[in-house]
Write a protein that holds these residues in place. Structure first.
Motif, mmCIF file in Angstrom:
data_model
loop_
_atom_site.group_PDB
_atom_site.id
_atom_site.type_symbol
_atom_site.label_atom_id
_atom_site.label_comp_id
_atom_site.label_asym_id
_atom_site.label_seq_id
_atom_site.Cartn_x
_atom_site.Cartn_y
_atom_site.Cartn_z
ATOM 1 N N ILE A 1 -2.966 5.282 -6.672
ATOM 2 C CA ILE A 1 -2.032 4.154 -6.669
ATOM 3 C C ILE A 1 -1.505 3.883 -5.262
ATOM 4 O O ILE A 1 -1.516 2.744 -4.781
ATOM 5 N N THR A 2 -1.039 4.928 -4.593
ATOM 6 C CA THR A 2 -0.399 4.731 -3.286
ATOM 7 C C THR A 2 -1.396 4.486 -2.166
ATOM 8 O O THR A 2 -1.004 3.981 -1.107
ATOM 9 N N SER A 3 -2.660 4.825 -2.363
ATOM 10 C CA SER A 3 -3.657 4.611 -1.316
ATOM 11 C C SER A 3 -4.188 3.193 -1.293
ATOM 12 O O SER A 3 -4.733 2.752 -0.281
ATOM 13 N N PHE A 4 -4.054 2.474 -2.409
ATOM 14 C CA PHE A 4 -4.688 1.163 -2.490
ATOM 15 C C PHE A 4 -3.730 0.041 -2.879
ATOM 16 O O PHE A 4 -4.170 -1.064 -3.179
ATOM 17 N N SER A 5 -2.435 0.328 -2.869
ATOM 18 C CA SER A 5 -1.504 -0.727 -3.241
ATOM 19 C C SER A 5 -0.100 -0.419 -2.747
ATOM 20 O O SER A 5 0.294 0.744 -2.644
ATOM 21 N N VAL A 6 0.657 -1.490 -2.443
ATOM 22 C CA VAL A 6 2.083 -1.358 -2.155
ATOM 23 C C VAL A 6 2.903 -2.022 -3.261
ATOM 24 O O VAL A 6 4.095 -2.270 -3.093
ATOM 25 N N LYS A 7 2.280 -2.280 -4.394
ATOM 26 C CA LYS A 7 2.981 -2.914 -5.506
ATOM 27 C C LYS A 7 4.170 -2.098 -6.010
ATOM 28 O O LYS A 7 5.154 -2.692 -6.464
ATOM 29 N N PRO A 8 4.120 -0.752 -5.996
ATOM 30 C CA PRO A 8 5.327 -0.014 -6.409
ATOM 31 C C PRO A 8 6.543 -0.358 -5.560
ATOM 32 O O PRO A 8 7.668 -0.393 -6.067
ATOM 33 N N LEU B 1 18.527 5.574 -10.736
ATOM 34 C CA LEU B 1 17.664 4.471 -10.323
ATOM 35 C C LEU B 1 17.463 4.473 -8.813
ATOM 36 O O LEU B 1 16.342 4.270 -8.317
ATOM 37 N N ASN B 2 18.536 4.710 -8.079
ATOM 38 C CA ASN B 2 18.432 4.763 -6.612
ATOM 39 C C ASN B 2 17.505 5.883 -6.168
ATOM 40 O O ASN B 2 16.689 5.717 -5.252
ATOM 41 N N LEU B 3 17.642 7.055 -6.810
ATOM 42 C CA LEU B 3 16.769 8.171 -6.454
ATOM 43 C C LEU B 3 15.316 7.859 -6.779
ATOM 44 O O LEU B 3 14.408 8.235 -6.033
ATOM 45 N N PHE B 4 15.084 7.168 -7.891
ATOM 46 C CA PHE B 4 13.727 6.787 -8.268
ATOM 47 C C PHE B 4 13.108 5.871 -7.216
ATOM 48 O O PHE B 4 11.977 6.079 -6.764
ATOM 49 N N ILE B 5 13.867 4.852 -6.813
ATOM 50 C CA ILE B 5 13.363 3.914 -5.814
ATOM 51 C C ILE B 5 13.172 4.602 -4.465
ATOM 52 O O ILE B 5 12.171 4.378 -3.773
ATOM 53 N N LEU B 6 14.123 5.464 -4.094
ATOM 54 C CA LEU B 6 13.980 6.210 -2.841
ATOM 55 C C LEU B 6 12.764 7.129 -2.890
ATOM 56 O O LEU B 6 12.104 7.364 -1.874
ATOM 57 N N GLY B 7 12.476 7.664 -4.088
ATOM 58 C CA GLY B 7 11.292 8.519 -4.228
ATOM 59 C C GLY B 7 10.011 7.755 -3.963
ATOM 60 O O GLY B 7 9.094 8.258 -3.307
ATOM 61 N N ILE B 8 9.928 6.513 -4.464
ATOM 62 C CA ILE B 8 8.755 5.671 -4.213
ATOM 63 C C ILE B 8 8.608 5.411 -2.718
ATOM 64 O O ILE B 8 7.524 5.562 -2.144
ATOM 65 N N ILE B 9 9.715 5.027 -2.100
ATOM 66 C CA ILE B 9 9.683 4.759 -0.658
ATOM 67 C C ILE B 9 9.316 6.016 0.117
ATOM 68 O O ILE B 9 8.510 5.981 1.047
ATOM 69 N N GLY B 10 9.913 7.148 -0.285
ATOM 70 C CA GLY B 10 9.625 8.417 0.389
ATOM 71 C C GLY B 10 8.173 8.827 0.269
ATOM 72 O O GLY B 10 7.602 9.426 1.184
ATOM 73 N N LEU B 11 7.550 8.489 -0.863
ATOM 74 C CA LEU B 11 6.141 8.823 -1.055
ATOM 75 C C LEU B 11 5.270 8.113 -0.029
ATOM 76 O O LEU B 11 4.369 8.714 0.573
ATOM 77 N N TYR B 12 5.561 6.841 0.202
ATOM 78 C CA TYR B 12 4.796 6.087 1.196
ATOM 79 C C TYR B 12 5.092 6.577 2.618
ATOM 80 O O TYR B 12 4.184 6.690 3.444
ATOM 81 N N GLY C 1 5.990 9.561 3.438
ATOM 82 C CA GLY C 1 5.316 10.856 3.567
ATOM 83 C C GLY C 1 3.842 10.702 3.881
ATOM 84 O O GLY C 1 3.277 11.450 4.687
ATOM 85 N N LYS C 2 3.181 9.714 3.243
ATOM 86 C CA LYS C 2 1.767 9.471 3.536
ATOM 87 C C LYS C 2 1.575 9.035 4.979
ATOM 88 O O LYS C 2 0.595 9.414 5.628
ATOM 89 N N ILE C 3 2.507 8.223 5.484
ATOM 90 C CA ILE C 3 2.435 7.799 6.889
ATOM 91 C C ILE C 3 2.570 9.008 7.810
ATOM 92 O O ILE C 3 1.839 9.151 8.805
ATOM 93 N N LEU C 4 3.512 9.900 7.496
ATOM 94 C CA LEU C 4 3.729 11.098 8.307
ATOM 95 C C LEU C 4 2.479 11.970 8.346
ATOM 96 O O LEU C 4 2.037 12.398 9.422
ATOM 97 N N ILE C 5 1.903 12.223 7.178
ATOM 98 C CA ILE C 5 0.714 13.071 7.110
ATOM 99 C C ILE C 5 -0.449 12.435 7.861
ATOM 100 O O ILE C 5 -1.191 13.107 8.585
#
Length: 319
Positions: free
Chosen positions: A224-231, A279-290, A292-296
């Motif tokens: 999901i996160t490799s091929f879309s920014v829809k989340p 809800l805020n933590l959920f949204i922050l988790g989505i943002i953090g996932l992306y 984190g991928k940038i960092l790696i």
């Protein structure tokens, strides 16, 4: 094309498959020895802790066609397949699981489809397995439905990593520098001419599947996160919708204030705070996932580390 000169490689990732490897090798060898092409094996030992590497070494001593790579630790099946693709010099690669769930009898069908239809990729679509549990069937269905709806991909339900890719596709995948490898998505994303054939999976010969539920979730997130920014778009829409909905509470607050009634109800306040906090933590988790991928990705660490191999050094890129 002189098909008798075609070189085809059977690529298989192996993690703790000492009970299956010899049976897999014999079953594939029995098929490829009847075909008029030049074949070789490439086994990728994905940090196994059993006798998998010793068995592969013995096969390599007995059969010069057997090549292998051995990782310094477990990097995962998708990365193992990518390492094999990076290392192989062949006209076509056929990816297969070493547990015999991918039937070796389909190897000639894959090759004939590739040659006759003049395609670059031959995918396989797994037919429904009646032996699978209800949860396994439903989770697979939900995975493909969610992935297709939330990403820019269009994967067929049941599409497996059992496929044939030609030299042009192999070179494209070698040039990919993604850290979060999801081959099914990459194969669909790169395009080229593709064909599909159905197959009925065989039962695993021995042992248990290494794809645990947590690994399946990780693979889904990678896809999901490799091929879309829809989340991220969804998080924006959700926040905006809730912000508008909260305005509906404003008339009640104003009425209570001007009428002299106190706005009480600690329980409702606590529930509201807990809801929006989650809800805020959920949204922050989505943002953090992306993020984190940038960092790696920016760290540019090697995707895998090869500790041992029997392939000439100039034949692949990450040694």
């Amino acid at each position: 094309m002189d098909t008798s000169r075609l070189k085809i490689c059977i690529l298989s990732a192996a993690y703790n498959e000492n009970e299956n490897l010899l049976v897999f090798y014999d079953a594939v060898k029995a098929v490829i020895d009847t075909l008029p092409y030049s074949f070789e094996f490439c086994f990728v030992n994905d940090g196994s802790v059993d006798n998998t590497l010793r068995i592969i070494r013995n096969l390599a001593r007995e059969d010069h066609r057997v090549k292998y790579l051995s990782f310094s630790r477990n990097f995962g099946q998708q990365v193992a397949l990518k390492a094999g693709i990076d290392s192989i010099d062949a006209d076509a690669i056929i990816m297969m699981d070493s547990d015999l769930q991918h039937p070796p009898a389909l190897i000639p069908v894959l090759i004939d489809t590739w040659l006759q239809k003049r395609v670059n990729i031959v995918n396989t679509i797994r037919e429904e397995d009646k032996d699978l549990s209800w949860f396994k069937k439903k989770s697979s269905h939900w995975f493909y439905k969610l992935l297709n709806n939330i990403s820019n991909l269009s994967l067929e339900p049941g599409q497996a990593d059992f496929r044939l890719i030609d030299r042009q596709v192999t070179q494209t995948l070698k040039n990919s520098k993604e850290q979060d490898v999801f081959l099914r998505g990459m194969i669909q994303w790169i395009g080229y001419r593709q064909a599909q054939i159905p197959y009925k999976p065989h039962k695993r010969f021995a042992g248990e599947s290494k794809y645990t539920f947590s690994k399946m979730v990780k693979l889904a997130l990678a896809g999901i996160t490799s091929f879309s920014v829809k989340p991220l778009h969804g998080a924006i829409y959700l926040g905006f919708t809730i912000a508008l909905a909260s305005l509906l509470y404003l008339p009640y607050v104003l009425y209570s204030f001007f009428s002299g009634h106190a706005v009480d109800g600690w329980s409702s306040v606590i529930i509201t705070i807990a809801f929006f906090g989650g809800l805020n933590l959920f949204i922050l988790g989505i943002i953090g996932l992306y993020i984190g991928k940038i960092l790696i990705q920016n760290k540019e660490r090697p995707l895998y580390i090869i500790q041992e191999h029997n392939i000439y050094e100039n034949s692949y890129s990450q040694l």
